[in-house]
Design a protein around this motif. Structure first.
Motif, short mmCIF file in Angstrom:
data_model
loop_
_atom_site.label_atom_id
_atom_site.label_comp_id
_atom_site.label_asym_id
_atom_site.label_seq_id
_atom_site.Cartn_x
_atom_site.Cartn_y
_atom_site.Cartn_z
N GLU A 6 0.87 -1.18 0.00
CA GLU A 6 0.00 0.00 0.00
C GLU A 6 0.90 1.22 0.00
O GLU A 6 1.77 1.35 0.86
N GLN A 7 0.72 2.10 -0.99
CA GLN A 7 1.55 3.30 -1.10
C GLN A 7 0.63 4.51 -1.24
O GLN A 7 -0.30 4.51 -2.04
N SER A 8 0.90 5.53 -0.42
CA SER A 8 -0.02 6.67 -0.41
C SER A 8 0.73 7.95 -0.13
O SER A 8 1.93 7.95 0.20
N VAL A 9 0.01 9.06 -0.25
CA VAL A 9 0.60 10.38 -0.01
C VAL A 9 -0.45 11.26 0.65
O VAL A 9 -1.65 11.11 0.43
N VAL A 10 0.02 12.17 1.48
CA VAL A 10 -0.86 13.14 2.12
C VAL A 10 -1.08 14.30 1.15
O VAL A 10 -0.11 14.91 0.65
N GLU A 27 -5.52 11.29 2.62
CA GLU A 27 -4.48 10.31 2.32
C GLU A 27 -4.94 9.56 1.08
O GLU A 27 -5.93 8.84 1.12
N LEU A 28 -4.24 9.75 -0.01
CA LEU A 28 -4.62 9.17 -1.29
C LEU A 28 -3.57 8.15 -1.70
O LEU A 28 -2.37 8.43 -1.63
N GLY A 29 -4.02 6.96 -2.10
CA GLY A 29 -3.02 5.95 -2.43
C GLY A 29 -3.56 4.80 -3.26
O GLY A 29 -4.72 4.78 -3.66
N VAL A 30 -2.67 3.84 -3.49
CA VAL A 30 -3.00 2.62 -4.23
C VAL A 30 -2.52 1.43 -3.42
O VAL A 30 -1.55 1.52 -2.66
N GLY A 39 2.17 16.19 0.66
CA GLY A 39 3.07 16.08 1.81
C GLY A 39 3.78 14.75 1.84
O GLY A 39 4.20 14.24 0.78
N PRO A 40 3.93 14.16 3.01
CA PRO A 40 4.71 12.92 3.15
C PRO A 40 4.11 11.75 2.38
O PRO A 40 2.90 11.65 2.22
N GLU A 41 5.01 10.88 1.91
CA GLU A 41 4.58 9.64 1.28
C GLU A 41 4.66 8.52 2.31
O GLU A 41 5.56 8.50 3.16
N LEU A 42 3.74 7.58 2.20
CA LEU A 42 3.63 6.49 3.17
C LEU A 42 3.64 5.16 2.44
O LEU A 42 2.99 5.03 1.40
N VAL A 43 4.36 4.19 2.96
CA VAL A 43 4.42 2.86 2.36
C VAL A 43 4.14 1.83 3.45
O VAL A 43 4.68 1.93 4.56
N ARG A 44 3.30 0.86 3.12
CA ARG A 44 3.00 -0.21 4.07
C ARG A 44 2.96 -1.53 3.31
O ARG A 44 2.27 -1.66 2.30
N ASN A 45 3.73 -2.50 3.78
CA ASN A 45 3.70 -3.83 3.22
C ASN A 45 2.67 -4.67 3.97
O ASN A 45 2.71 -4.74 5.20
N LEU A 46 1.75 -5.28 3.21
CA LEU A 46 0.64 -5.99 3.83
C LEU A 46 0.91 -7.49 3.86
O LEU A 46 1.67 -8.01 3.08
#
Length: 273
Positions: free
Chosen positions: A192-196, A237-240, A266-273
């Motif tokens: 999951e990768q997203s950005v503020v 927070e918008l992401g794919v 703003g900041p980018e966020l990455v989460r491995n599921l």
């Protein structure tokens, strides 16, 4: 073929706030470890009519549903009876469940140093915990042997009934998943990768989201708006999210679209599921 997984939490103590539900986050965790996800959750109090209606929907859904709570033998436990009503079946003492419950009662008698009296009224009453809708299959309980049960509805939905106690319910759910649904596990890593995005409106970003999903059907686009975040204030927070190999291209297209839009990011966020 894909499966949808649902969850039913039964008990007045949850809806009154007397106890906090721990089942939903754990079920999400157990499913995610197998590449699966929770599609929905229903909370219902100790009302037989509401429990029956909830189970009727589950049996008609074609989904795999776990139901936690209300399968004991006290007056406020209604789930077993409601399952029979929802299925239009009779209740009957399951022979395998009876044997397991009797083994448990014998263990307790040995632990207490007293003789096992099979016909003692309280022991007879305990057998009610093995009274299930006709045709039910048992779910082994590694904690104390008192089993849960599984039933299939005419609409294709399968409901797996486990106790409300997490120490029993969670290993039982895990056992059901591993025994019956291993063929549906998706072990491919998910990302999951997203950005503020500061100050944006979802309606303005919807065309971009639709375009990304059309270009990259293997991923899902999501937006999580917040109006009073302590760090980011009003933002989205918008992401794919999706299979790890498929995410980078969709993520790059999403970022390009945001730059074309002139978004304040703003900041980018990455989460491995």
């Amino acid at each position: 073929m894909t499966l949808s997984f649902g969850l039913i939490i039964v008990g007045d103590e949850i809806l009154s706030g007397k106890r906090a539900d721990k089942h939903m986050p754990k079920v999400i965790e157990l499913l995610a470890a197998r590449g699966l996800s929770l599609a929905y959750a229903d909370y219902v109090g100790d009302s037989p009519d509401r429990i029956t209606a909830t189970l009727q929907r589950a049996f008609a859904s074609g989904d795999v549903v776990f139901s936690c709570g209300g399968i004991g033998a006290t007056p406020d436990d209604h789930t077993r009876q409601c399952a029979a009503r929802a299925l239009g079946r009779e209740l009957a003492l399951h022979p395998e469940a009876e044997a397991l419950i009797r083994e448990r009662m014998q263990d307790i008698a040995r632990e207490q140093g007293v003789p096992y009296e099979a016909d003692r009224p309280d022991n007879i009453h305990r057998l009610n915990m093995g009274v299930f809708p006709a045709g039910a299959r048992i779910i082994p309980n590694p904690y104390n042997r008192i089993p849960g049960f599984s039933c299939e509805g005419a609409g294709g939905g399968t409901v797996h009934f486990v106790p409300g106690f997490p120490v029993m319910a969670w290993p039982m759910i895990e056992g059901v998943l591993d025994q019956h649904y291993a063929a549906f596990f998706n072990r491919m890593p998910q990302t999951e990768q997203s950005v503020v995005v500061y100050g944006a409106l979802e309606a303005a970003l919807t065309p971009l989201m639709e375009r990304i999903e059309k270009l990259h059907p293997q991923v899902r686009v999501f937006s999580l708006p917040s109006v009073d975040h302590p760090q980011y204030g009003r933002h989205i927070e918008l992401g794919v999210k999706g299979p790890t190999p498929s995410v980078p291209a969709a993520w790059q297209d999403l970022k390009n679209g945001l730059h074309e839009f002139g978004a304040n990011i703003g900041p980018e966020l990455v989460r491995n599921l």
